[in-house]
Design a protein around this motif. Structure first.
Motif, PDB file in Angstrom:
ATOM      1  N   PHE A 250     -35.040  14.507  18.961  1.00  0.00           N
ATOM      2  CA  PHE A 250     -33.124  13.880  19.037  1.00  0.00           C
ATOM      3  C   PHE A 250     -32.384  15.244  19.238  1.00  0.00           C
ATOM      4  N   SER A 251     -31.313  15.743  20.131  1.00  0.00           N
ATOM      5  CA  SER A 251     -31.012  16.884  19.715  1.00  0.00           C
ATOM      6  C   SER A 251     -29.253  16.421  19.711  1.00  0.00           C
ATOM      7  N   ARG A 252     -28.235  17.190  18.423  1.00  0.00           N
ATOM      8  CA  ARG A 252     -27.160  17.083  18.463  1.00  0.00           C
ATOM      9  C   ARG A 252     -26.438  17.435  19.891  1.00  0.00           C
ATOM     10  N   THR A 253     -26.656  18.049  20.807  1.00  0.00           N
ATOM     11  CA  THR A 253     -25.891  18.486  22.267  1.00  0.00           C
ATOM     12  C   THR A 253     -26.793  18.349  23.406  1.00  0.00           C
ATOM     13  N   LYS A 254     -25.841  18.104  24.362  1.00  0.00           N
ATOM     14  CA  LYS A 254     -26.452  17.969  25.967  1.00  0.00           C
ATOM     15  C   LYS A 254     -26.827  18.737  26.368  1.00  0.00           C
ATOM     16  N   ALA A 257     -30.262  19.247  24.478  1.00  0.00           N
ATOM     17  CA  ALA A 257     -31.285  18.580  25.140  1.00  0.00           C
ATOM     18  C   ALA A 257     -31.648  18.355  25.973  1.00  0.00           C
ATOM     19  N   SER A 273     -34.928  14.355  30.065  1.00  0.00           N
ATOM     20  CA  SER A 273     -33.440  14.585  28.857  1.00  0.00           C
ATOM     21  C   SER A 273     -32.769  13.365  28.878  1.00  0.00           C
ATOM     22  N   HIS A 275     -28.520  11.514  28.341  1.00  0.00           N
ATOM     23  CA  HIS A 275     -27.342  12.482  27.547  1.00  0.00           C
ATOM     24  C   HIS A 275     -26.486  11.584  28.713  1.00  0.00           C
ATOM     25  N   THR A 301     -29.266  12.705  23.277  1.00  0.00           N
ATOM     26  CA  THR A 301     -28.922  12.807  22.683  1.00  0.00           C
ATOM     27  C   THR A 301     -28.235  11.876  21.457  1.00  0.00           C
ATOM     28  N   ASP A 302     -28.069  11.833  20.209  1.00  0.00           N
ATOM     29  CA  ASP A 302     -27.630  10.566  19.774  1.00  0.00           C
ATOM     30  C   ASP A 302     -26.952   9.077  20.249  1.00  0.00           C
ATOM     31  N   ARG A 331     -30.429   7.179  14.792  1.00  0.00           N
ATOM     32  CA  ARG A 331     -32.036   7.532  15.181  1.00  0.00           C
ATOM     33  C   ARG A 331     -33.350   7.080  14.718  1.00  0.00           C
TER      34      ARG A 331
END
Ligand code: AMP
Length: 451
Positions: A250-254, A257, A273, A275, A301-302, A331
């Motif tokens: 998981f990454s917070r931002t596009k 990611a 990736s 998103h 992303t979330d 997540r």
């Protein structure tokens, strides 16, 4: 308790058995009889508990008892869900459980062209699974008629509200028949979800599975201290050294990611990736490839991850600590689906400790991060070369051209200096097992068998 005790129609029981389910999960045991009896339901269940079948089976049963016989099919059940991936997943579940029935379902969601969906709707369907935005679009075009809806499902209601769909949901529901059955499912019950439920449900039966808010019990959680600049090294170290084979990162931002995915590829790990900046086709291809084992790692992303329902995700890795504690629960719920076990790993840098404390409060556990034994904490992966100003990294990524660093810049991971001994695994998450208890194959084995 076997599925046969619910009194579901024969074709449905056959469909469930053909799907491979032998016994209902807790949410199914409680929700199916109540829904078959016609009650409105609030189902508060963590992700991965089997809630899709808990609402899909009673709908299929009801619609097969009173088929649209003789006349044109009309939409008799509407399932609202927050994301495109989830809509596709629910549609697949309906087709699976209902394979021996005559019922027709269609998923309508944004990001794909509308004429195909209009054609599908014109042909007549019994159940529509929809994301709110695209459904409003169809309502405005008058390409869908919801005046005969008997059962409404609000799936992942908390997330629909988080994603800002509250107005759309209220608008859609205000146009539905007042006399209907409404089933609402949510991982968390915030005051906003309660308000929505109070406005849309009549004397609902409330079903609570597990302790509210706590991540499902089958997941082992690990927290590692690591500075931001070393996160990529730690990620590569874990994936390769610990032989992870089906990893959701998981990454917070596009942007993050895309960057993680690119750098993993540079390190020789097959990653992709997903998103909201990618087209629906790209997202579906990424998901299908991850499911089939073509991609070892999916970086998400979330929002994109909300609909991911992939069997056998061995590890979820939070590359950054989610800033909203609820996202943490969602997540890590991507692993440990239904009865399988899983590991969730979170990388915690100094400035993220405050988020970890918030998560601890939220899930009512004392959480602390430890250094990762066996990891050298010495930077070994090179930073990405800064992209030239004229060509943005997202574009390069999308077109698949020109953004990969030259081969010669690849680090030699096999030779990376590693502190401690290989056998020192005291704070490693164990390799996950399949639901049946068998050790999962290592990455190389899996890739070979998938190709
Ligand atoms: P859901 O919470 O509906 O997304 O389901 C989570 C996972 O559990 C999915 O992979 C389902 O296929 C699986 N599942 C649902 N019900 C059962 C069951 N009764 N037995 C075994 N697996 C199930």
């Amino acid at each position: 308790m076997p599925f046969t005790t619910f009194g579901l129609t024969d074709p449905l029981v056959r469909g469930i058995l053909a799907t491979g389910y032998t016994a209902p999960t807790d949410i199914q045991s409680q929700a199916i009889p109540a829904a078959l009896a016609g009650s409105d339901i609030i189902g508060c269940a963590q992700t991965g508990t089997g809630k899709t079948a808990a609402f899909v089976l009673p709908i299929l049963d009801r619609l097969s008892h009173e088929p649209n016989a003789g006349r044109k099919r009309v939409v008799r059940s509407l399932i609202l869900t927050p994301t495109r991936e989830l809509a596709v997943q629910i549609e697949k579940s309906i087709l699976g459980y209902g394979r021996f029935t005559e019922l027709k379902a269609l998923a309508v969601y944004g990001g794909v062209s509308i004429p195909g969906q209009i054609k599908g709707l014109t042909g007549g369907v019994d159940i529509v699974v929809a994301t709110p935005g695209r459904l409003i679009d169809h309502l405005q075009r008058k390409t869908i008629d919801l005046s005969k809806v008997e059962v409404l499902v609000l799936d992942e209601a908390d997330r629909m509200l988080d994603m800002g769909f509250v107005k759309d949901v209220r608008r859609i529901v205000s146009g539905l028949p007042k006399k209907r059955q409404t089933l609402l499912f949510s991982a968390t019950m915030s005051p906003e979800v309660n308000r929505l439920a109070a406005d849309m449900l009549k004397t609902p039966k409330v079903i609570q599975i597990g302790r509210p808010r706590n991540p499902i019990e089958t997941i082992t959680q690990h927290f590692y201290t690591v500075e931001k600049s070393l996160k990529m090294d730690l990620l590569v170290h874990m994936i390769e050294d610990w032989r992870m084979f089906s990893v959701l990162v998981f990454s917070r931002t596009k942007h993050g990611a895309d960057k993680i995915s690119r750098r993993l590829k540079t390190a020789g790990v097959i990653a992709v990736s997903i998103h909201s900046g990618r087209t629906q086709n790209q997202r579906q291809r990424a998901l299908d490839g991850f499911r089939s084992g073509k991609f070892q790692v999916l970086v998400a992303t979330d929002i994109a991850a909300r609909g991911i329902n992939v069997e056998g995700i061995s590890h979820v890795i939070n590359y950054d600590v989610p800033t909203h504690a609820e996202d943490y629960v969602h997540r890590i719920g991507r692993t440990g689906r239904a009865t399988a076990t899983g590991d969730a790993i979170t990388f915690v840098s100094k400035d993220e400790e405050k988020y970890l404390r918030e998560i601890g409060k939220y899930i009512e556990r004392r959480l602390s991060a430890q250094p990762c034994k066996g990891f050298s904490y010495v930077k070994s992966t090179p930073d990405e070369p800064k992209p030239a100003k004229s060509t943005g990294p997202a574009q390069g990524e999308r077109s698949g051209k020109g953004m990969r660093p030259a081969k010669s810049s690849r680090p030699h991971h096999g030779k990376r200096p590693v502190e401690g001994t290989r056998g020192d695994q005291s704070n490693r998450p164990p390799r996950s097992k399949t639901a049946s208890g068998a050790k999962k194959p290592y990455r190389g084995q899996r890739r070979r068998s998938a190709s």
